[in-house]
Write an enzyme that holds these catalytic residues in place. Structure first.
Site, PDB file in Angstrom:
ATOM      1  N   HIS A  30      12.515  -2.897   2.094  1.00  0.00           N
ATOM      2  CA  HIS A  30      11.973  -1.577   2.423  1.00  0.00           C
ATOM      3  C   HIS A  30      12.911  -0.512   1.896  1.00  0.00           C
ATOM      4  CE1 HIS A  30       8.871  -3.228   4.980  1.00  0.00           C
ATOM      5  NE2 HIS A  30       9.782  -4.090   5.396  1.00  0.00           N
ATOM      6  N   LEU A  31      12.324   0.543   1.380  1.00  0.00           N
ATOM      7  CA  LEU A  31      13.132   1.665   0.898  1.00  0.00           C
ATOM      8  C   LEU A  31      13.843   2.340   2.064  1.00  0.00           C
ATOM      9  CD1 LEU A  31      10.178   2.851  -1.259  1.00  0.00           C
ATOM     10  CD2 LEU A  31      12.397   2.354  -2.269  1.00  0.00           C
ATOM     11  N   SER A  32      13.079   2.597   3.121  1.00  0.00           N
ATOM     12  CA  SER A  32      13.644   3.302   4.273  1.00  0.00           C
ATOM     13  C   SER A  32      14.177   2.290   5.288  1.00  0.00           C
ATOM     14  CB  SER A  32      12.550   4.159   4.929  1.00  0.00           C
ATOM     15  OG  SER A  32      11.526   3.329   5.441  1.00  0.00           O
ATOM     16  N   GLU A  88      11.953  -9.788   1.900  1.00  0.00           N
ATOM     17  CA  GLU A  88      11.262  -8.550   2.308  1.00  0.00           C
ATOM     18  C   GLU A  88      12.189  -7.363   2.076  1.00  0.00           C
ATOM     19  OE1 GLU A  88       9.290  -8.633   6.139  1.00  0.00           O
ATOM     20  OE2 GLU A  88       9.889  -6.551   6.492  1.00  0.00           O
ATOM     21  N   TYR A 141      11.255   8.622   1.050  1.00  0.00           N
ATOM     22  CA  TYR A 141      11.194   7.548   0.056  1.00  0.00           C
ATOM     23  C   TYR A 141      11.821   7.911  -1.290  1.00  0.00           C
ATOM     24  CZ  TYR A 141       7.958   5.662   3.477  1.00  0.00           C
ATOM     25  OH  TYR A 141       7.398   5.196   4.642  1.00  0.00           O
ATOM     26  N   ARG A 196      13.307   4.416  12.455  1.00  0.00           N
ATOM     27  CA  ARG A 196      12.204   5.383  12.367  1.00  0.00           C
ATOM     28  C   ARG A 196      11.308   5.257  13.614  1.00  0.00           C
ATOM     29  NH1 ARG A 196       9.442   4.855   6.706  1.00  0.00           N
ATOM     30  NH2 ARG A 196       8.452   6.774   7.463  1.00  0.00           N
ATOM     31  N   ASP A 249       0.971 -15.085   7.351  1.00  0.00           N
ATOM     32  CA  ASP A 249       0.538 -16.474   7.167  1.00  0.00           C
ATOM     33  C   ASP A 249       0.573 -16.873   5.699  1.00  0.00           C
ATOM     34  OD1 ASP A 249       0.204 -16.803   9.848  1.00  0.00           O
ATOM     35  OD2 ASP A 249      -1.990 -16.800   9.834  1.00  0.00           O
ATOM     36  N   ALA A 303       3.068  -0.650   5.115  1.00  0.00           N
ATOM     37  CA  ALA A 303       2.700  -0.644   6.542  1.00  0.00           C
ATOM     38  C   ALA A 303       2.152  -1.994   7.013  1.00  0.00           C
ATOM     39  CB  ALA A 303       1.678   0.462   6.808  1.00  0.00           C
ATOM     40  N   PRO A 316       0.787  -1.223   0.000  1.00  0.00           N
ATOM     41  CA  PRO A 316       0.000   0.000   0.000  1.00  0.00           C
ATOM     42  C   PRO A 316       0.823   1.278   0.000  1.00  0.00           C
ATOM     43  CG  PRO A 316      -0.122  -1.108   2.128  1.00  0.00           C
ATOM     44  CD  PRO A 316       0.556  -2.051   1.179  1.00  0.00           C
ATOM     45  N   ASN A 317       0.309   2.236  -0.737  1.00  0.00           N
ATOM     46  CA  ASN A 317       0.847   3.600  -0.839  1.00  0.00           C
ATOM     47  C   ASN A 317       2.110   3.702  -1.689  1.00  0.00           C
ATOM     48  OD1 ASN A 317      -1.182   4.804   0.872  1.00  0.00           O
ATOM     49  ND2 ASN A 317      -0.184   3.753   2.573  1.00  0.00           N
ATOM     50  N   ASN A 327       7.577  -5.772  -0.768  1.00  0.00           N
ATOM     51  CA  ASN A 327       7.568  -4.638   0.152  1.00  0.00           C
ATOM     52  C   ASN A 327       6.131  -4.510   0.659  1.00  0.00           C
ATOM     53  OD1 ASN A 327       7.533  -2.258   1.531  1.00  0.00           O
ATOM     54  ND2 ASN A 327       8.706  -1.093   0.023  1.00  0.00           N
ATOM     55  N   ARG A 359       7.411   0.973  13.526  1.00  0.00           N
ATOM     56  CA  ARG A 359       7.965   0.428  12.277  1.00  0.00           C
ATOM     57  C   ARG A 359       9.088  -0.579  12.523  1.00  0.00           C
ATOM     58  NH1 ARG A 359       5.723   3.771   8.213  1.00  0.00           N
ATOM     59  NH2 ARG A 359       5.408   5.865   9.045  1.00  0.00           N
ATOM     60  N   HIS A 386       4.059  -4.275   9.545  1.00  0.00           N
ATOM     61  CA  HIS A 386       4.126  -4.100  10.995  1.00  0.00           C
ATOM     62  C   HIS A 386       3.000  -4.800  11.760  1.00  0.00           C
ATOM     63  CE1 HIS A 386       7.031  -1.351   9.489  1.00  0.00           C
ATOM     64  NE2 HIS A 386       6.120  -0.532   8.981  1.00  0.00           N
ATOM     65  N   ARG A 396       5.120  10.885  -2.539  1.00  0.00           N
ATOM     66  CA  ARG A 396       4.854  10.608  -1.124  1.00  0.00           C
ATOM     67  C   ARG A 396       6.121  10.791  -0.294  1.00  0.00           C
ATOM     68  NH1 ARG A 396       4.740   4.491   1.130  1.00  0.00           N
ATOM     69  NH2 ARG A 396       4.059   5.016   3.225  1.00  0.00           N
TER      70      ARG A 396
HETATM   71  C1  DQA Z   1       8.095   1.079   3.751  1.00  0.00           C
HETATM   72  C2  DQA Z   1       8.201   1.311   5.264  1.00  0.00           C
HETATM   73  C3  DQA Z   1       6.832   1.176   5.924  1.00  0.00           C
HETATM   74  O1  DQA Z   1       6.937   1.431   7.310  1.00  0.00           O
HETATM   75  C4  DQA Z   1       5.862   2.181   5.342  1.00  0.00           C
HETATM   76  O2  DQA Z   1       4.587   1.997   5.898  1.00  0.00           O
HETATM   77  C5  DQA Z   1       5.817   2.092   3.850  1.00  0.00           C
HETATM   78  C6  DQA Z   1       7.079   2.008   3.116  1.00  0.00           C
HETATM   79  C7  DQA Z   1       9.451   1.306   3.054  1.00  0.00           C
HETATM   80  O3  DQA Z   1       9.603   0.826   1.929  1.00  0.00           O
HETATM   81  O4  DQA Z   1      10.333   1.961   3.591  1.00  0.00           O
HETATM   82  O5  DQA Z   1       4.767   2.194   3.250  1.00  0.00           O
HETATM   83  O6  DQA Z   1       7.701  -0.258   3.521  1.00  0.00           O
END
Ligand code: DQA
Length: 186
Positions: A137-139, A135, A60, A144, A124, A114, A47-48, A111, A148, A117, A55
């Site tokens: 993550h960009l950040s 897995e 990011y 943080r 599952d 959110a 998501p997002n 990825n 997270r 978390h 964003r």
């Molecule tokens: C994220 C880190 C997550 O905490 C956040 O909710 C995201 C992006 C990352 O790629 O850094 O949507 O997955």
């Protein structure tokens, strides 16, 4: 088999000749190039992440999701990996793609955004399939907000790569190629 997997996305065909149809565009998802079997990698963005570039660019970066996907497909070509990318804002849709992917793909780079978390359902789903999930993550989620720093998905993943921006995904692709090389060297 034709399988409707979401509003605008379908998986069409059989194991050796399958396509993902997304927004009317066909992406081949199982490839044999010459005599070499090219490994198939599904990159699933949660998501997002469709808002990348707009964003929170300070967190990011300024690259869009399309730019990221193009980079991954290009790097995949260099590494003999056939990369298909898909993004969804919906938990159930991501879970469906994890299920379908286990029949069509050799690896998943995920990825979960959110959902990382707190989504036991995605956790599952990863535990239910028999292909490795990496897995990313960009950040750096460990540097943080406190919420997270928990990942419910990492313990059932092959590994977690965080904090390198777009390169987190590229490092995941490189690690897949390295693993495949190790497997074929034996
Ligand atoms: C994220 C880190 C997550 O905490 C956040 O909710 C995201 C992006 C990352 O790629 O850094 O949507 O997955």
């Amino acid at each position: 088999m034709n399988f409707k997997s979401s509003e605008n996305s379908y998986i069409i065909g059989h194991k050796n000749d399958s396509f993902l149809c997304r927004n009317g565009i066909l992406h081949k998802i199982y490839t044999i190039s010459g005599d070499d079997l090219v490994a198939n990698v599904l990159v699933l963005h949660g998501p997002n992440l469709n808002l990348l570039g707009k964003r929170e660019p300070d967190v990011y970066g300024i690259a869009t999701l399309d730019e990221l996907n193009r980079r991954l497909i290009e790097l995949g070509t260099k590494l003999d990996l056939d990369v298909t990318c898909y993004q969804s804002n919906m938990e159930g849709d991501l879970i469906n793609h994890l299920h379908f992917a286990s029949e069509k793909f050799d690896y998943i780079i995920l990825n979960p955004g959110a959902y990382t978390h707190y989504s036991y359902a995605i956790r599952d789903a990863i535990a239910s399939i028999d292909i490795p999930v990496i897995e990313v993550h960009l950040s750096n989620i460990h540097a943080r907000e406190a919420f997270r720093t928990t990942s419910v998905t990492a313990p059932v993943s092959q590994g977690q790569i965080v904090g390198f921006g777009l390169m987190s995904y590229e490092l995941a692709l490189i690690s897949i190629q390295q693993k495949l090389n190790e497997a074929t060297d034996v």
